[in-house]
Structure formats: structure tokens, C-alpha cells
Scaffold this motif. Sequence first.
Motif, PDB file in Angstrom:
ATOM      1  N   UNK A  12       0.855  -1.193   0.000  1.00  0.00           N
ATOM      2  CA  UNK A  12       0.000   0.000   0.000  1.00  0.00           C
ATOM      3  C   UNK A  12       0.886   1.238   0.000  1.00  0.00           C
ATOM      4  N   UNK A  13       0.366   2.292  -0.595  1.00  0.00           N
ATOM      5  CA  UNK A  13       1.112   3.544  -0.621  1.00  0.00           C
ATOM      6  C   UNK A  13       1.006   4.244   0.736  1.00  0.00           C
ATOM      7  N   UNK A  14       1.902   5.199   0.928  1.00  0.00           N
ATOM      8  CA  UNK A  14       1.857   6.015   2.144  1.00  0.00           C
ATOM      9  C   UNK A  14       0.498   6.698   2.258  1.00  0.00           C
ATOM     10  N   UNK A  15      -0.002   7.216   1.150  1.00  0.00           N
ATOM     11  CA  UNK A  15      -1.293   7.914   1.150  1.00  0.00           C
ATOM     12  C   UNK A  15      -2.442   6.979   1.538  1.00  0.00           C
ATOM     13  N   UNK A  16      -2.433   5.749   1.042  1.00  0.00           N
ATOM     14  CA  UNK A  16      -3.477   4.787   1.400  1.00  0.00           C
ATOM     15  C   UNK A  16      -3.434   4.473   2.891  1.00  0.00           C
ATOM     16  N   UNK A  17      -2.245   4.273   3.424  1.00  0.00           N
ATOM     17  CA  UNK A  17      -2.119   3.984   4.856  1.00  0.00           C
ATOM     18  C   UNK A  17      -2.554   5.187   5.690  1.00  0.00           C
ATOM     19  N   UNK A  19      -4.753   7.459   4.862  1.00  0.00           N
ATOM     20  CA  UNK A  19      -6.215   7.541   4.793  1.00  0.00           C
ATOM     21  C   UNK A  19      -6.879   6.466   5.647  1.00  0.00           C
ATOM     22  N   UNK A  20      -6.306   5.272   5.664  1.00  0.00           N
ATOM     23  CA  UNK A  20      -6.849   4.190   6.486  1.00  0.00           C
ATOM     24  C   UNK A  20      -6.784   4.547   7.962  1.00  0.00           C
ATOM     25  N   UNK A  21      -5.634   5.051   8.397  1.00  0.00           N
ATOM     26  CA  UNK A  21      -5.453   5.423   9.802  1.00  0.00           C
ATOM     27  C   UNK A  21      -6.442   6.519  10.202  1.00  0.00           C
ATOM     28  N   UNK A  22      -6.621   7.493   9.339  1.00  0.00           N
ATOM     29  CA  UNK A  22      -7.588   8.568   9.636  1.00  0.00           C
ATOM     30  C   UNK A  22      -9.003   8.024   9.742  1.00  0.00           C
ATOM     31  N   UNK A  23      -9.386   7.141   8.812  1.00  0.00           N
ATOM     32  CA  UNK A  23     -10.742   6.590   8.809  1.00  0.00           C
ATOM     33  C   UNK A  23     -10.997   5.705  10.033  1.00  0.00           C
ATOM     34  N   UNK A  24     -10.025   4.874  10.381  1.00  0.00           N
ATOM     35  CA  UNK A  24     -10.182   4.022  11.555  1.00  0.00           C
ATOM     36  C   UNK A  24     -10.276   4.846  12.828  1.00  0.00           C
ATOM     37  N   UNK A  25      -9.426   5.851  12.935  1.00  0.00           N
ATOM     38  CA  UNK A  25      -9.461   6.727  14.110  1.00  0.00           C
ATOM     39  C   UNK A  25     -10.809   7.418  14.220  1.00  0.00           C
ATOM     40  N   UNK A  26     -11.314   7.938  13.108  1.00  0.00           N
ATOM     41  CA  UNK A  26     -12.595   8.635  13.133  1.00  0.00           C
ATOM     42  C   UNK A  26     -13.734   7.685  13.495  1.00  0.00           C
ATOM     43  N   UNK A  27     -13.673   6.453  13.028  1.00  0.00           N
ATOM     44  CA  UNK A  27     -14.703   5.469  13.366  1.00  0.00           C
ATOM     45  C   UNK A  27     -14.736   5.198  14.867  1.00  0.00           C
ATOM     46  N   UNK A  28     -13.562   5.116  15.485  1.00  0.00           N
ATOM     47  CA  UNK A  28     -13.498   4.891  16.929  1.00  0.00           C
ATOM     48  C   UNK A  28     -14.021   6.114  17.675  1.00  0.00           C
ATOM     49  N   UNK A  29     -13.653   7.290  17.220  1.00  0.00           N
ATOM     50  CA  UNK A  29     -14.133   8.527  17.844  1.00  0.00           C
ATOM     51  C   UNK A  29     -15.657   8.585  17.773  1.00  0.00           C
ATOM     52  N   UNK A  38      -6.250   9.632  21.680  1.00  0.00           N
ATOM     53  CA  UNK A  38      -6.255   8.435  22.509  1.00  0.00           C
ATOM     54  C   UNK A  38      -6.387   7.154  21.711  1.00  0.00           C
ATOM     55  N   UNK A  39      -6.412   7.259  20.398  1.00  0.00           N
ATOM     56  CA  UNK A  39      -6.584   6.082  19.538  1.00  0.00           C
ATOM     57  C   UNK A  39      -5.250   5.746  18.872  1.00  0.00           C
ATOM     58  N   UNK A  40      -4.791   4.529  19.078  1.00  0.00           N
ATOM     59  CA  UNK A  40      -3.570   4.052  18.430  1.00  0.00           C
ATOM     60  C   UNK A  40      -3.939   3.089  17.318  1.00  0.00           C
ATOM     61  N   UNK A  41      -3.247   3.200  16.189  1.00  0.00           N
ATOM     62  CA  UNK A  41      -3.415   2.269  15.076  1.00  0.00           C
ATOM     63  C   UNK A  41      -2.028   1.728  14.732  1.00  0.00           C
ATOM     64  N   UNK A  42      -1.919   0.416  14.724  1.00  0.00           N
ATOM     65  CA  UNK A  42      -0.652  -0.236  14.388  1.00  0.00           C
ATOM     66  C   UNK A  42      -0.846  -0.981  13.084  1.00  0.00           C
ATOM     67  N   UNK A  43      -0.072  -0.614  12.078  1.00  0.00           N
ATOM     68  CA  UNK A  43      -0.128  -1.273  10.783  1.00  0.00           C
ATOM     69  C   UNK A  43       1.025  -2.255  10.680  1.00  0.00           C
ATOM     70  N   UNK A  44       0.701  -3.477  10.333  1.00  0.00           N
ATOM     71  CA  UNK A  44       1.738  -4.489  10.137  1.00  0.00           C
ATOM     72  C   UNK A  44       1.571  -5.048   8.738  1.00  0.00           C
TER      73      UNK A  44
END
Length: 62
Positions: A12-17, A19-29, A38-44
Amino acid sequence: MPTIHVEMFEGRTHEQKKNLVKALTQAVVDTLGSKPEGVDVILQEVKRSDWATGGELWSEKQ
């Protein structure tokens, strides 16, 4: 502090990652009422040769 672990194939590109991190964080919020800081996202990232489904490596799927 929610922590989200995401395992995905590499490539995945830097931009895709980003965008994913932003979307996941917003979903948790939105869902849990957490603060974004307060939201951590770890990509592996995992190679296709190191991931199998149904007894078959993804690197060998057609």
C-alpha cells in the motif's frame, strides 16, 4: 485508549495507509466517543508468502 491492529499485505502507498489510519481513528471517535489522540493504530505489513488461507499461501494463488 483503544488500540487497533491491522495486518495486511505489503504494497500500500503512504497515502493509502494515511487515509486508512484517519478513517479508523474517526470510526473509533464516532462509535466510542474517544478522543483522536487516545486512539492508536498499528499497521503491520505481511508478505504474501507469509500469509495463507485455506492451507494455501497467497503468493501461490492464481
